[in-house]
Design a protein around this motif. Structure first.
Motif, PDB file in Angstrom:
ATOM      1  N   ALA A  16       0.788  -1.212  -0.028  1.00 18.84           N
ATOM      2  CA  ALA A  16       0.109  -0.003  -0.202  1.00 18.84           C
ATOM      3  C   ALA A  16       0.784   1.151   0.186  1.00 18.84           C
ATOM      4  N   THR A  17       1.798   1.260   1.087  1.00 16.79           N
ATOM      5  CA  THR A  17       2.552   2.377   0.862  1.00 16.79           C
ATOM      6  C   THR A  17       3.704   2.671  -0.439  1.00 16.79           C
ATOM      7  N   GLY A  18       3.902   1.439  -1.065  1.00 15.79           N
ATOM      8  CA  GLY A  18       4.747   1.623  -2.339  1.00 15.79           C
ATOM      9  C   GLY A  18       3.810   2.240  -3.455  1.00 15.79           C
ATOM     10  N   ARG A  19       2.733   1.670  -3.532  1.00 15.90           N
ATOM     11  CA  ARG A  19       1.572   2.246  -4.380  1.00 15.90           C
ATOM     12  C   ARG A  19       1.451   3.918  -4.263  1.00 15.90           C
ATOM     13  N   LEU A  20       1.358   4.145  -3.003  1.00 11.95           N
ATOM     14  CA  LEU A  20       1.262   5.889  -2.703  1.00 11.95           C
ATOM     15  C   LEU A  20       2.451   6.427  -3.023  1.00 11.95           C
ATOM     16  N   LYS A  21       3.420   5.927  -2.837  1.00 12.28           N
ATOM     17  CA  LYS A  21       4.861   6.492  -3.150  1.00 12.28           C
ATOM     18  C   LYS A  21       5.145   6.734  -4.379  1.00 12.28           C
ATOM     19  N   ASP A  22       4.978   5.607  -5.226  1.00 14.42           N
ATOM     20  CA  ASP A  22       4.992   5.878  -6.803  1.00 14.42           C
ATOM     21  C   ASP A  22       4.055   6.834  -7.249  1.00 14.42           C
ATOM     22  N   LYS A  23       2.850   6.747  -6.714  1.00 14.72           N
ATOM     23  CA  LYS A  23       1.658   7.641  -7.498  1.00 14.72           C
ATOM     24  C   LYS A  23       2.291   9.190  -7.102  1.00 14.72           C
ATOM     25  N   ARG A  24       2.744   9.289  -5.974  1.00 12.83           N
ATOM     26  CA  ARG A  24       3.296  10.781  -5.582  1.00 12.83           C
ATOM     27  C   ARG A  24       4.568  11.186  -6.649  1.00 12.83           C
ATOM     28  N   ILE A  25       5.376   9.893  -6.958  1.00 11.96           N
ATOM     29  CA  ILE A  25       6.514  10.491  -7.697  1.00 11.96           C
ATOM     30  C   ILE A  25       6.145  10.728  -8.935  1.00 11.96           C
ATOM     31  N   GLN A  26       4.976  10.052  -9.708  1.00  8.91           N
ATOM     32  CA  GLN A  26       4.477  10.416 -10.926  1.00  8.91           C
ATOM     33  C   GLN A  26       3.886  11.711 -11.089  1.00  8.91           C
ATOM     34  N   VAL A  27       3.339  12.167 -10.115  1.00  2.00           N
ATOM     35  CA  VAL A  27       2.488  13.532 -10.309  1.00  2.00           C
ATOM     36  C   VAL A  27       3.345  14.835  -9.886  1.00  2.00           C
ATOM     37  N   THR A  28       4.567  14.311  -9.196  1.00  2.00           N
ATOM     38  CA  THR A  28       5.635  15.440  -8.863  1.00  2.00           C
ATOM     39  C   THR A  28       6.785  15.553 -10.079  1.00  2.00           C
TER      40      THR A  28
ATOM     41  N   LEU B 150       4.685  18.467 -13.113  1.00  2.00           N
ATOM     42  CA  LEU B 150       4.877  19.788 -12.343  1.00  2.00           C
ATOM     43  C   LEU B 150       6.065  20.365 -12.662  1.00  2.00           C
ATOM     44  N   PRO B 151       6.331  21.072 -13.671  1.00  2.00           N
ATOM     45  CA  PRO B 151       7.749  21.775 -13.654  1.00  2.00           C
ATOM     46  C   PRO B 151       8.060  22.498 -12.524  1.00  2.00           C
ATOM     47  N   ASP B 152       7.226  23.485 -11.824  1.00  2.00           N
ATOM     48  CA  ASP B 152       7.534  24.092 -10.715  1.00  2.00           C
ATOM     49  C   ASP B 152       7.286  23.468  -9.412  1.00  2.00           C
ATOM     50  N   TYR B 153       7.245  22.211  -9.297  1.00  2.00           N
ATOM     51  CA  TYR B 153       7.246  21.497  -7.926  1.00  2.00           C
ATOM     52  C   TYR B 153       8.153  21.942  -6.958  1.00  2.00           C
TER      53      TYR B 153
ATOM     54  N   ASP C 254      -2.887  31.675  -1.012  1.00  2.00           N
ATOM     55  CA  ASP C 254      -1.731  30.770  -0.885  1.00  2.00           C
ATOM     56  C   ASP C 254      -2.334  29.338  -1.153  1.00  2.00           C
ATOM     57  N   LEU C 255      -3.517  29.142  -1.163  1.00  2.00           N
ATOM     58  CA  LEU C 255      -4.174  27.738  -1.465  1.00  2.00           C
ATOM     59  C   LEU C 255      -3.736  27.316  -2.810  1.00  2.00           C
ATOM     60  N   ALA C 256      -3.430  28.108  -3.701  1.00  2.00           N
ATOM     61  CA  ALA C 256      -2.983  27.853  -4.976  1.00  2.00           C
ATOM     62  C   ALA C 256      -1.750  27.061  -4.989  1.00  2.00           C
ATOM     63  N   VAL C 257      -0.876  27.341  -3.885  1.00  2.00           N
ATOM     64  CA  VAL C 257       0.364  26.832  -3.733  1.00  2.00           C
ATOM     65  C   VAL C 257       0.210  25.459  -2.825  1.00  2.00           C
ATOM     66  N   PHE C 258      -0.697  25.452  -1.612  1.00  2.00           N
ATOM     67  CA  PHE C 258      -0.897  24.442  -0.875  1.00  2.00           C
ATOM     68  C   PHE C 258      -1.653  23.311  -1.431  1.00  2.00           C
ATOM     69  N   LEU C 259      -2.822  23.770  -2.219  1.00  2.00           N
ATOM     70  CA  LEU C 259      -3.706  22.550  -2.748  1.00  2.00           C
ATOM     71  C   LEU C 259      -2.841  21.712  -3.964  1.00  2.00           C
ATOM     72  N   LYS C 260      -1.808  22.387  -4.474  1.00  2.00           N
ATOM     73  CA  LYS C 260      -1.070  21.677  -5.629  1.00  2.00           C
ATOM     74  C   LYS C 260      -0.120  20.723  -5.198  1.00  2.00           C
ATOM     75  N   LEU C 261       0.120  20.940  -3.784  1.00  2.00           N
ATOM     76  CA  LEU C 261       1.039  20.140  -3.125  1.00  2.00           C
ATOM     77  C   LEU C 261       0.487  18.935  -2.119  1.00  2.00           C
ATOM     78  N   LEU C 262      -0.611  19.473  -1.616  1.00  2.00           N
ATOM     79  CA  LEU C 262      -1.175  18.572  -0.685  1.00  2.00           C
ATOM     80  C   LEU C 262      -1.527  17.298  -1.198  1.00  2.00           C
ATOM     81  N   ALA C 263      -2.526  17.268  -2.056  1.00  2.00           N
ATOM     82  CA  ALA C 263      -3.065  15.840  -2.779  1.00  2.00           C
ATOM     83  C   ALA C 263      -2.086  15.141  -3.473  1.00  2.00           C
TER      84      ALA C 263
END
Lengths: 472, 241, 211
Positions: free
Chosen positions: A25-37, A42-45, A247-256
């Motif tokens: 489960a953690t591996g799947r979440l970890k890989d998904k995070r890597i894909q979307v960052t 997301l060039p300005d991650y 500031d939500l524009a910054v945090f919402l992009k990072l949080l999910a």
């Protein structure tokens, strides 16, 4: 390290099914995070992380100012801010309000902050029914367990566990298909939503300039909790404040992205006060509970203060090779993983579980994925120092302390160091040049015994480097 | 005459894996460096620092600073020990401005071996040959504190006869973690076994790393599991011909 | 009192005094990219569809009405009070309850019907998001309680993303007590990380882009 901590780690490591479930489960979440960052997505991650860190630093360094601004603005919209110093304060407030309004049933959406103060148990003790409505949290409430993971609370439960639980607790026919289990929960909880007088939510962000709270989720239970009942209470730690809605524009992009690997969560609710004149629906009363519960203890130390930047995304748990082995319930408090390892000792005191800051290989994966750039490994190192100071005050762990004093002395006396090394080599088994599986009983103590409990050890070479260098 | 470099071989290489130090010296000399070994050297102090004994770590760190004060460049066969000097010494001396100045001067002189070759010496092909299939283990401190990822791979790519196969994942900790390995032995062992699964998955015969401590953990676990995969420090690979 | 006690602790820990001024926070970071309308529409549709939402693009308001009429045929529906739905003639479609302004009635109706129909104040194409601002025209429950949600959005309301939204609306609280961003159908993965749609909110979301 406490016996209990050691035992929980051992038990988790020994449970093969749990090992596989948590690692997968953690591996799947970890890989998904890597894909979307990834840079291509997301060039300005990295820039966003830097900005998020700068905003959090600014707010925490001036926290009183932003709390007061937030409070003023909530009240200007007809809401009310309630400061609570601890668990009793929170439950007293809710109980009193429920009593005055004649409420018996409360629906709750997921909130780590309310877990911290055992809110459900406290309310139940006074005869109030408080129902968790996030599917994972609902499962855990029925099982009387605390969250296994900050964002995936029932990560350790299989469909069969849930089936057994629903059959036993809800008296429904046994179903093992996840869709059907979900439908059962939907049916039970939908009724609660429509009957409840009070909805209690957490809050991901408290927005100072708007006097609003922002809450993210995927299921829709937060929306229901905050829209259907007449009263909405949002419970949040005082550190959750951010200066501006923008500031939500910054945090919402990072949080999910960091939490679940989504671009954004399915629902983001931005809530500012009760229903306004003309609005069709929404609560009639709106409260924000601002909880201290130990947070102010983290403020004096400039570097450890960073721990309060956390936005509870759980990315550090998924990245952590230790969490992925020992799971969430080995940790001594509601917060698990690397973030739990740095905030638990600071909230509860280092002697609550002195082993906790040491349960890390300091690999740094947590700091690397943290969306607000908390230097978790560095804080762990500082906390290790704090544990030693506390032990010194209490006269504990003297043998280890002595060992490190000897270490320091030997390492500043090269001749002694060399002699000690050669003495060790002269008595150690040679293993005929092969790696050594065991040593004679009298030598099998302390660190050597611990090493050999899991791994072979290298044979000591006939000559040290410095001898080879002299002789070449 | 070539430039001078000093070796800081680390206590682990000195006492347990001297061949790694000899290989490193060999590669550097082959590139024309005059190599010296300041005999007063012992340890960087990391074991004490990571165990929370900051005062003891400070004593050992001071000894390091004194030992290498006169050196122009110091090469270290370990990412972790390098990072201790370049990233953590400063945190030990925040209240001692004079020592802090020495630390900052030292930070610029201390180099991890692989990046010394690629970034300072400016070489990728050291003329090595090793007919083998290898996989590379990223030590955590080298990877995350020093940001070293491509240098060792570029060096390995130029070794004749060598095939590099990446692990999935290559960046996950082997579970050593200094005193963690013995304080949380069972957990550390479990992490090592996950690592060796990834290693075995590549089909490589040899695991290469920049850090002797990771290699001790990995070789210890491989040996315990009865697996015939060997470990080598990058310096040993580059010294092969 | 806890309020003063907590604020006092915070100030003492930070070395600040009551009412002490603060330096400016880091400048707001909003970057609005240039994206042509056709590309916005295409992106919006692909994002929604990637989340198992449905999309339709219709040329006119009349066509929007036709589309919705087809989608609700044989089912019960509630429409929000959005003027745009009235203009499209969707509010007056047979079988559609609308014009409800009393919360008890709205809750009861939304809990019964198959489909909730709304407009949306904005849409964000880079994530496939609907922006719903609570007002006399748009209740919260219409897009929440029924198992399916249809949102009818004129194309000019499609923004590039969050940064543009917060550029246009620096403080949403100035005009509403509730702004909800909806990105696809309700979902959960709490049992064995298996994705299931429609746990508490609508399991079906259809975005109809007009124009």
């Amino acid at each position: 390290m406490s016996v209990e901590f050691d035992r929980k780690i051992h038990d988790t490591l020994a449970d093969a099914n749990l090992q596989l479930a948590v690692y997968t489960a953690t591996g799947r979440l970890k890989d998904k995070r890597i894909q979307v960052t990834a840079a291509g997505v997301l060039p300005d991650y990295q820039e966003l992380r830097t900005q998020a860190n700068a905003i959090k630093k600014h707010v925490i360094d001036n926290l009183d100012h932003y709390l007061e601004e937030f409070e003023r603005n909530v009240e200007s919209h007809g809401g009310k801010v309630v400061y609570c110093k601890d668990a009793t304060d929170v439950s007293d407030f809710v109980l009193d309000l429920a009593k005055r309004r004649g409420s018996r049933l409360i629906v709750k959406s997921k909130s780590m902050t309310t877990e911290e103060v055992d809110l459900n148990e406290r309310l139940a003790h006074h005869g109030l029914e408080s129902v968790e409505t996030d599917l994972g949290e609902y499962i855990l409430q029925l099982a009387h367990e605390r969250p296994y993971h900050i964002v995936a609370p029932a990560l350790h439960k299989t469909r069969y566990d849930v089936a057994d639980l629903f059959t036993k607790e809800l008296g429904v026919a046994r179903e093992t298909v996840p869709e059907k289990l979900t439908l059962i929960a939907r049916g039970v909880l939908r009724e609660k939503f429509l009957k409840a007088d009070i909805g209690i939510s957490g809050a991901n962000f408290l927005i100072a300039d708007s006097g609003a709270v922002a809450i993210i989720e995927n299921e829709g239970n937060v929306r229901l909790t905050t829209s259907a009942p007449k009263i909405h209470i949002a419970v949040a730690g005082i550190e959750k404040v951010i200066p501006r809605a923008q500031d939500l524009a910054v945090f919402l992009k990072l949080l999910a992205r960091s939490a679940t690997g989504q671009l954004v969560s399915v629902y983001t609710s931005f809530l500012a006060g009760p229903r306004r004149a003309g609005e069709v629906d929404g609560p009639e009363e709106f409260y924000v509970v601002l909880l201290d519960n130990g947070r102010t203890k983290l403020l004096p130390d400039r570097s450890k203060r960073e721990s309060l930047y956390c936005i509870r995304c759980g990315a550090c748990l998924n990245a952590c090779p230790v969490y992925r082995k020992i799971g969430g319930h080995s940790f001594p408090w509601v917060y698990s993983g690397p973030i739990g390892a740095i905030i638990t000792p600071q909230f509860m005191g280092v002697s609550h579980e002195p082993g906790l800051p040491f349960a890390s290989s300091l690999c740094g994966a947590c700091g690397e994925v943290c969306p607000v750039k908390i230097d978790i490994p560095k804080i762990l190192l500082e906390l290790r120092g704090d544990v030693r100071k506390s032990e010194a005050r209490e006269g504990l762990n003297r043998i280890e302390k002595l060992a490190f004093r000897i270490f320091a002395w030997v390492m500043t006396h090269p001749r002694i160091y060399e002699m000690a090394g050669r003495m060790a080599a002269s008595i150690a088994p040679t293993g005929d040049g092969k790696w050594i599986r065991s040593v004679p009983a009298p030598m099998s103590v302390g660190p050597l015994k611990a090493w050999l409990s899991e791994r072979d050890m290298p044979p000591l070479p006939p000559k040290s480097f410095r001898e080879m260098w002299r002789n070449r | 005459m070539g430039k001078r470099v000093s070796l800081f071989v680390t206590c682990m290489v000195d006492q347990l894996f001297p061949k790694v130090g000899m290989a490193m010296a060999d590669v550097l000399e082959r590139l024309g460096y005059r190599v010296d070994f300041p005999e007063e050297q012992t340890c960087c102090g990391q074991p004490a620092y990571n165990s929370g004994y900051h005062a003891e770590a400070r004593i050992v760190a001071r000894h390091f600073l004194k030992t290498f004060e006169a050196s122009e460049a110091i090469v270290v066969p370990s990412g972790s020990c390098t990072a201790m000097v370049t990233h953590h010494f400063k945190d030990l001396f925040t209240k001692e401005p004079e020592t802090l100045a020495l630390v900052h001067a030292m930070e610029k002189k201390v180099h991890e071996f692989a990046t010394f070759l690629t970034d300072v010496a400016g070489v990728e092909d050291v003329g090595a040959r090793m007919d083998d299939v290898v996989t590379f283990h990223d030590g955590c401190h080298a990877l995350r504190e020093l940001g070293i990822q491509s240098a060792p791979r570029r060096l390995l790519a130029r070794v004749k006869g060598l095939e590099l196969r990446e692990m999935v994942p290559s960046e996950e900790c082997c579970g050593f973690g200094g005193t963690f390995a013995v304080k949380f032995a069972e957990l550390s062992g479990a992490m090592a076994r996950t690592k060796i699964d990834a290693i075995v998955g590549t089909g490589a015969n040899t695991v290469v790393s920049l850090d002797p401590s990771c290699l001790m953990q990995i070789q210890g676990a491989l040996s315990r599991a009865g697996l015939h995969v060997r470990t080598m420090h990058l310096a040993e690979v580059l010294a092969s011909r | 009192m806890s309020r003063d006690n907590i604020l006092h602790k915070v100030r003492t820990a930070l070395g600040r005094s009551a009412g002490q001024a603060v330096a400016d926070p880091p400048p707001v970071r909003l970057r609005v990219p240039e994206i042509a309308m056709e590309d916005r529409i295409a992106l919006m549709r692909s994002r929604v569809e990637a989340l198992a939402g449905k999309t339709a693009r219709v040329p006119t308001m009349e066509a929007a009405r036709e589309f919705v009429a087809g989608a609700i045929a044989g089912k019960t529906a509630v429409a929000s009070n959005a003027p745009y739905l009235v203009e499209c003639g969707i509010s007056s479609l047979p079988g559609v309850r609308t014009g409800i302004r009393e919360v008890g009635e709205l809750t009861a109706v939304c809990a019964q019907v198959d489909i909730g129909i709304t407009s949306a104040d904005y849409a964000l194409c880079d994530t496939g998001t609907l922006v719903m601002i609570a007002s006399p025209a748009e209740g919260r429950l219409v897009s929440l309680l029924p198992p399916a949600h249809i949102a009818v959005v004129p194309r000019e309301r499609i923004l590039t993303g969050l940064d543009e939204l917060f550029t246009i609306l620096p403080d949403p609280a100035a005009q509403t007590s509730s702004m909800v961003l909806i990105t696809g159908p309700s979902q959960t993965a709490d049992i064995e990380q298996i994705l299931i749609r429609g746990v508490h909110g609508p399991g079906q979301v259809t975005v109809v882009i007009v124009g």
